[in-house]
Design an enzyme around this catalytic site. Sequence first.
Site, short mmCIF file in Angstrom:
data_model
loop_
_atom_site.label_atom_id
_atom_site.label_comp_id
_atom_site.label_asym_id
_atom_site.label_seq_id
_atom_site.Cartn_x
_atom_site.Cartn_y
_atom_site.Cartn_z
N LYS A 1 30.95 35.99 46.37
CA LYS A 1 31.22 34.76 45.54
C LYS A 1 29.84 33.97 45.44
CE LYS A 1 35.93 34.93 45.01
NZ LYS A 1 36.59 34.96 43.73
N ASP B 1 37.20 26.17 46.29
CA ASP B 1 37.88 26.91 45.44
C ASP B 1 39.33 27.28 45.96
OD1 ASP B 1 38.00 28.45 42.96
OD2 ASP B 1 37.40 30.29 43.78
N GLN C 1 32.88 41.67 47.90
CA GLN C 1 34.03 40.69 48.27
C GLN C 1 34.85 41.65 49.31
OE1 GLN C 1 35.97 38.83 45.40
NE2 GLN C 1 37.54 38.25 46.56
N HIS D 1 48.17 35.57 39.14
CA HIS D 1 47.05 36.15 39.65
C HIS D 1 46.99 36.61 41.08
CE1 HIS D 1 42.55 36.66 40.72
NE2 HIS D 1 42.81 35.71 41.61
N ARG E 1 33.52 42.25 43.29
CA ARG E 1 34.60 42.84 43.87
C ARG E 1 34.15 43.82 45.04
NH1 ARG E 1 37.88 38.67 42.75
NH2 ARG E 1 37.91 38.62 40.30
N GLU F 1 38.66 29.89 35.26
CA GLU F 1 39.06 28.59 36.17
C GLU F 1 38.76 27.38 35.57
OE1 GLU F 1 38.35 28.59 40.40
OE2 GLU F 1 38.12 30.67 40.46
N GLU G 1 42.26 42.02 36.97
CA GLU G 1 43.44 42.25 36.46
C GLU G 1 43.64 43.00 35.09
OE1 GLU G 1 43.40 37.74 37.84
OE2 GLU G 1 45.55 38.22 37.62
N ARG H 1 46.98 45.26 47.88
CA ARG H 1 47.66 45.65 49.20
C ARG H 1 49.12 46.38 48.64
NH1 ARG H 1 45.60 40.63 50.13
NH2 ARG H 1 47.11 39.41 48.94
N THR I 1 28.22 30.34 40.50
CA THR I 1 29.43 29.66 40.06
C THR I 1 28.97 28.71 38.78
OG1 THR I 1 30.49 29.64 42.25
CG2 THR I 1 31.47 28.33 40.48
N TYR J 1 43.38 29.20 44.78
CA TYR J 1 43.99 30.32 44.46
C TYR J 1 45.64 30.04 43.95
CZ TYR J 1 44.91 35.35 45.99
OH TYR J 1 45.39 36.54 46.08
N THR K 1 41.49 31.37 39.68
CA THR K 1 41.92 32.11 38.37
C THR K 1 42.92 31.90 37.81
OG1 THR K 1 40.82 33.92 39.69
CG2 THR K 1 41.47 34.42 37.49
N GLU L 1 36.08 35.17 36.80
CA GLU L 1 37.29 34.32 37.05
C GLU L 1 37.32 33.15 36.13
OE1 GLU L 1 38.12 33.79 41.40
OE2 GLU L 1 38.67 36.04 41.37
N ASP M 1 34.12 31.60 38.05
CA ASP M 1 33.59 32.00 39.47
C ASP M 1 33.60 33.25 39.46
OD1 ASP M 1 33.74 31.98 42.20
OD2 ASP M 1 35.81 32.37 42.37
#
Lengths: 407, 407
Positions: free
Chosen positions: B248, B120, B235, B127, B232, B196, B355, B136, B252, B122, B341, B194, B228
């Site tokens: 995850k 997978d 994770q 995203h 959260r 994808e 998001e 962060r 899937t 990113y 995503t 997610e 996906d």
Amino acid sequence: MPPFDVPEGDPFGPHNLPYGVFSPAGSGEQADRSVGVRLGDHVLDAGAAARALGSPYASLLARPTLNALLAAGRTAWSDVRRAITAWVTVPAHQEAVAPFLHPLSSVTLHLPFEVADYVDFYASENHARNVGQIFRPDAPDPLTPNWKHLPIGYHGRSGTVVVSGTEVVRPSGQRKAPTDAAPVFGPSVRLDIEAEVGFVVGTPSPMGRSVGLGDFRDHVFGLCLLNDWSARDIQAWEYVPLGPFLGKSFATSVSAWITPLDALEDARVAPPARTYPLLPYLDDADEEPGGYDLRISVRINGHTVSEPPFSTMYWTAAQQLAHMTVNGASLRTGDLYGSGTVSGPQENQRGSLLELTWNGRDALELPDGKRTFVEDGDVVTLTAWAPGPDGTRVGLGEVTGRVVPTV
Amino acid sequence: MPPFDVPEGDPFGPHNLPYGVFSPAGSGEQADRSVGVRLGDHVLDAGAAARALGSPYASLLARPTLNALLAAGRTAWSDVRRAITAWVTVPAHQEAVAPFLHPLSSVTLHLPFEVADYVDFYASENHARNVGQIFRPDAPDPLTPNWKHLPIGYHGRSGTVVVSGTEVVRPSGQRKAPTDAAPVFGPSVRLDIEAEVGFVVGTPSPMGRSVGLGDFRDHVFGLCLLNDWSARDIQAWEYVPLGPFLGKSFATSVSAWITPLDALEDARVAPPARTYPLLPYLDDADEEPGGYDLRISVRINGHTVSEPPFSTMYWTAAQQLAHMTVNGASLRTGDLYGSGTVSGPQENQRGSLLELTWNGRDALELPDGKRTFVEDGDVVTLTAWAPGPDGTRVGLGEVTGRVVPTV
């Protein structure tokens, strides 16, 4: 000496009987492969022997991989082992199976099972502390806050799991020193090894259900040695925030022999004392001992550089299995999971060159020159043994690989 | 209306012809499965049709998975597509294959291929920026320093890739709020999706060799939609330092239909301008357009909550394939890799609830109530279309799944 008379003290005597897949030397054809059982320096063609004896287990053993045997489950595993033990120890049976013994030196060994998913853990406290100190020297604690609450793991690439003896091509990739403005591309200059133990899942489990600590032996068939080749420079640049990827995915080597858990009953030991209380699904205080007393040796070009003790691992294989499935993830026959690098508390017990040379600062002095990381042409070999019944040793099959230059 | 007369504007007309695997409703038996090709609201039993017509492709199509077709390679893929196009558009052929058309509503669709490794990525800048800002907030840049130099990816669990329609059991696991002293265990309280796109590898590549940008279409057969599913809370607690694992690995979902790249020629678009020069193995400035203009919709219980545009992805599928193999990692038939995503620049183009609700701060108002994350009983569905030839639309098969409570 007849092949059945394995010398006393041989770690591959009839108390061991690991499983592999072999073909007559020179033939790699799928059709010529059969399940083999190692006895001393011979291989018993277990498939051919089972057929000759009219054994009901021929359908599990006359196969080009171990997968049918793995899928057969715990009761079958014990029954088959009991049968093969009789074949190689009871004189009447010995005569019948003798034609199916081949010198180990005359056969080709193959990847013994089709790998489904491959997961790698990070279960040695000494290793995790060393890595933390090397890469995050300013952190208040070299262990991340989650480390003692769950066995940290990640998925690796099952398509590049290779059998012992397979050459490993030095990987290329991006790397970037903190002082560089942009990454550069080229063959890894910090190619490392990780001495690990791999666990092989036989019995599957359905999606949406977890596998408890006590069900470990119903699902896991046996173990092997595993070298998790690692390109430290590629890994360092790529791994934040989603973990190791190309720094690991180029090759993972496993031994050709899978040692059944049944051969390792005398090697079971309690894991280290736990620092914090564990959540119930991981709490093994009232379980049978989950550790294994495996004494690993790491050799580079024949010279021993480390002797990691597997008994020091903080997380057990049973805990790793319980964790891996607690979210409802299913197990498949052929799933493989690595323990994580095995490092003991002493300097000469570290399972990676990263730790042995402290990230290249302190070169190892080998008879054939200094080493910080692995050089092209180097042969890295892991061996191990465990205490067996009556003072015997149970040998694990070696995992070895020569590094060759980038194509 | 005869099944061949697909209404004008149908996104599953003869310009599309995606592949799947089906069986007569009620039978999931491997022996009853066959490769099917979707035409409007019918499925052509391509295996039975090929046999009836004496087609040389029967050996690729009369199979319980797409793997044989996938392994056959680019030339065969184009030849088979040309043949099937003729079967469903040329009147003489139509007559011959008509008995092998089944109403879509009368069949059961299966996971169309055996998944080898699952990776997978990113690759959406929007995203990655959103996630960086959420998790962060104090970092100087929401993107990590490597993000614009390489397509970040990680391996996922191929054993839990399931076909559209499969129920998803809410995963349990450890979570720990920053203010908590110790982690707690229980069903995830922040279950997310997610949106994808998944790419399916057909042609394998050997270990030790890389696959260049220009070889993408020789190795990748087609694409699908992919959800996906992500817990959260699990994770967040587990992912430092080795990346996502149990957050995850529980499920899937992929669409039942694989759209061949050949059907998407008119959807190819240039990716966004690159911020920094790329290393040669990733530099696609002189390559054919590597992006795909796929318009995705995300629905919860039938209500559209987002429309992510795949054309905005920073990294292309060709770059992801080149990166994944640049270290010499081999490809296998059945390898699957997700784009990551898909999130566009607008608020209503975000491909995850993380998001869309800004980590639960801003609930979505749906006709059936507020949503921050996915609730038990919710049905999440992804659909998509792409521009086809002559103003047509090429539909991608939907991927849908209902969340059910932890067992």
